[in-house]
Design a protein around this motif. Structure first.
Motif, PDB file in Angstrom:
ATOM      1  N   SER A  93      28.436   2.413 -51.931  1.00 38.42           N
ATOM      2  CA  SER A  93      29.720   1.847 -52.349  1.00 38.42           C
ATOM      3  C   SER A  93      30.670   2.926 -52.858  1.00 38.42           C
ATOM      4  O   SER A  93      31.684   2.611 -53.512  1.00 38.42           O
ATOM      5  CB  SER A  93      29.498   0.790 -53.444  1.00 38.42           C
ATOM      6  OG  SER A  93      28.813   1.354 -54.549  1.00 38.42           O
ATOM      7  N   GLU A 120      23.287  -4.431 -47.509  1.00 38.86           N
ATOM      8  CA  GLU A 120      24.390  -3.604 -47.997  1.00 38.86           C
ATOM      9  C   GLU A 120      24.884  -2.664 -46.893  1.00 38.86           C
ATOM     10  O   GLU A 120      26.094  -2.461 -46.729  1.00 38.86           O
ATOM     11  CB  GLU A 120      23.938  -2.785 -49.212  1.00 38.86           C
ATOM     12  CG  GLU A 120      23.799  -3.599 -50.484  1.00 38.86           C
ATOM     13  CD  GLU A 120      23.358  -2.742 -51.656  1.00 38.86           C
ATOM     14  OE1 GLU A 120      23.766  -1.566 -51.722  1.00 38.86           O
ATOM     15  OE2 GLU A 120      22.601  -3.244 -52.504  1.00 38.86           O
ATOM     16  N   LEU A 124      28.705  -2.857 -44.519  1.00 36.34           N
ATOM     17  CA  LEU A 124      29.655  -1.763 -44.310  1.00 36.34           C
ATOM     18  C   LEU A 124      30.377  -1.898 -42.969  1.00 36.34           C
ATOM     19  O   LEU A 124      31.464  -1.342 -42.785  1.00 36.34           O
ATOM     20  CB  LEU A 124      28.924  -0.417 -44.369  1.00 36.34           C
ATOM     21  CG  LEU A 124      28.401  -0.001 -45.749  1.00 36.34           C
ATOM     22  CD1 LEU A 124      27.506   1.223 -45.623  1.00 36.34           C
ATOM     23  CD2 LEU A 124      29.567   0.285 -46.695  1.00 36.34           C
ATOM     24  N   LYS A 127      33.817  -3.174 -43.467  1.00 35.35           N
ATOM     25  CA  LYS A 127      34.786  -2.345 -44.187  1.00 35.35           C
ATOM     26  C   LYS A 127      35.538  -1.447 -43.202  1.00 35.35           C
ATOM     27  O   LYS A 127      34.947  -0.943 -42.247  1.00 35.35           O
ATOM     28  CB  LYS A 127      34.087  -1.476 -45.239  1.00 35.35           C
ATOM     29  CG  LYS A 127      33.501  -2.263 -46.402  1.00 35.35           C
ATOM     30  CD  LYS A 127      32.900  -1.327 -47.444  1.00 35.35           C
ATOM     31  CE  LYS A 127      33.958  -0.454 -48.101  1.00 35.35           C
ATOM     32  NZ  LYS A 127      33.385   0.369 -49.201  1.00 35.35           N
TER      33      LYS A 127
END
Length: 435
Positions: A93, A120, A124, A127
């Motif tokens: 992050s 996690e 991504l 993003k």
């Protein structure tokens, strides 16, 4: 781990740790901390790992420190330091996309089955401005099949390497090979990066039908050999590929003649000799192969002198051009190059390894019987590619003594090659001898 280039900066483990532990605001030369982080990847000790973990935890806000943190994360991945996983995880992050990329790659190297971490990484993909190809490859490496539907949208990504990775991942996870031909088509991309990238994707997809197309892709033979041998290893184990099918492909790649490649570039006007010689130094081997083909076909009389001149000026110290010079001397059957080729054959510097293989083949092309003894020696090296090309060259010179000595060689390809040519001996699909 390949340690041939380890410790090129001459730092001991203790010196590297001391440099890396220097507070970034006190460092006289911040590049020293980066170099130290890089060097510690060569020291798989608890002290090195702990020093790298400390460096990751240093969040001093400067560009130099961010670069050092990335390298520290990467070195932990190279060391496969499982104890660092909880320190690496928060980097997913991080506001610095390159630190995120390093963290994703490192987690892939360390390995994990923790679904929270895998999710996690998968998130991504949602993003903007991330290293999507690295993310997708890590998900494949960690076999996170649950990510497949979130990978699918990237099959049409404008970046060819990213699209290639996504298509291959869907093939692997969903067994949907409907678009695999698009990945194969990237072997003929104008972009050398796309050509290199899709090789890795074809390996991940375990698409054995691509083996002939890989052999004809105009990139460095080292990339092609790695891909072919990786596919062969898994294909032979699965019973879908035989050594007898793969061996001719390996030989075609080792010979590495431009006429055996599907070239992706062309000249809009006849090039001059000086231009063609400069192309031997190009990092895109697609351009270099076009130049070598043109030199052979159109400039064969003038080429040897030009090759000697460029060797003396630069190629002796440029491992890419050095390789192409060695190959050309053999194809042109230029007898005065014998001593130069012999020198290359015995050059043990790691960066010139493929030149040794090229020199072996070229000595075979020259047909000089003096080369038999040094080729017999190189056939007994511990480098499979040099062993194999030495056998190929010795065959041209009519010598089969080393084949008999390599019938039970450690490398399966060398073993199969040695068995292949002896009267009354064949090889089965595992490369073992049948008599």
């Amino acid at each position: 781990m390949d340690n041939r280039f380890a410790n090129i900066f001459g730092l001991t483990e203790e010196q590297s740790i001391a440099l890396l532990d220097t507070p970034p605001e006190q460092a006289t030369d911040e590049s020293e901390r980066y170099i130290a982080a890089s060097q510690l990847a060569n020291y798989p000790s608890e002290a090195s790992i702990n020093a790298l973990i400390r460096a990751v935890n240093v969040t001093y806000d400067s560009l130099d420190n961010r670069i050092t943190r990335r390298k520290s994360v990467e070195s932990l991945g190279k060391l496969k330091a499982k104890q660092s996983l909880e320190v690496i995880r928060p980097c997913l992050s991080d506001t610095d996309r390159y630190t995120v990329e390093a963290a994703v790659w490192t987690i892939g190297e360390i390995g994990t089955e923790n679904t929270e971490i895998l999710e996690e990484i998968t998130q991504l993909l949602l993003k903007p401005d991330q290293a999507y190809r690295v993310i997708i490859h890590t998900l494949v490496k960690l076999n996170y099949v649950a990510a497949v539907d979130r990978v699918r949208p990237f099959m049409d990504h404008e970046d060819e390497p990213t699209a290639s990775a996504a298509i291959a991942t869907v093939c692997r996870f969903a067994q949907d090979f409907s678009q695999i031909d698009r990945v194969v088509s990237f072997l003929q991309s104008d972009s050398v990066n796309a050509r290199r990238a899709c090789l890795e994707d074809l390996i991940n997809a375990r698409y054995y039908a691509a083996i002939p197309a890989i052999a004809r892709c105009p990139i460095s033979l080292m990339f092609r050999l790695r891909a072919i041998r990786s596919l062969a290893d898994s294909g032979i184990a699965a019973g879908e590929v035989s050594i007898n099918e793969v061996l001719p492909v390996i030989e075609q790649i080792l010979l590495d003649h431009p006429n055996d490649l599907d070239l992706v570039h062309e000249y809009d006007q006849p090039p001059v000799l000086e231009f063609l010689i400069r192309e031997l130094y190009h990092t895109d081997f697609g351009r270099t192969y076009l130049a070598t083909q043109t030199l052979i076909e159109q400039q064969s009389e003038a080429v040897p002198t030009a090759l000697f001149e460029t060797y003396e000026a630069e190629a002796h110290n440029d491992y890419g051009a050095h390789y192409h010079v060695m190959k050309l001397m053999g194809w042109l059957k230029h007898q005065p190059a014998y001593d130069l080729l012999l020198e290359a054959l015995t050059n043990t510097s790691p960066q010139f390894m493929k030149s040794r293989a090229a020199a072996a083949l070229s000595l075979g092309y020259l047909g000089d019987q003096r080369a038999i003894a040094p080729l017999q020696t190189s056939a007994q090296s511990n480098i499979w590619m040099l062993q194999y090309t030495s056998l190929m060259a010795l065959e041209k010179l009519g010598d089969y003594s080393q084949h008999k000595l390599l019938l039970e060689a450690d490398d399966w390809a060398v073993r199969a090659k040695a068995n292949q040519v002896l009267p009354g001996v064949t090889t089965n699909s595992t490369g073992l001898m049948n008599s």
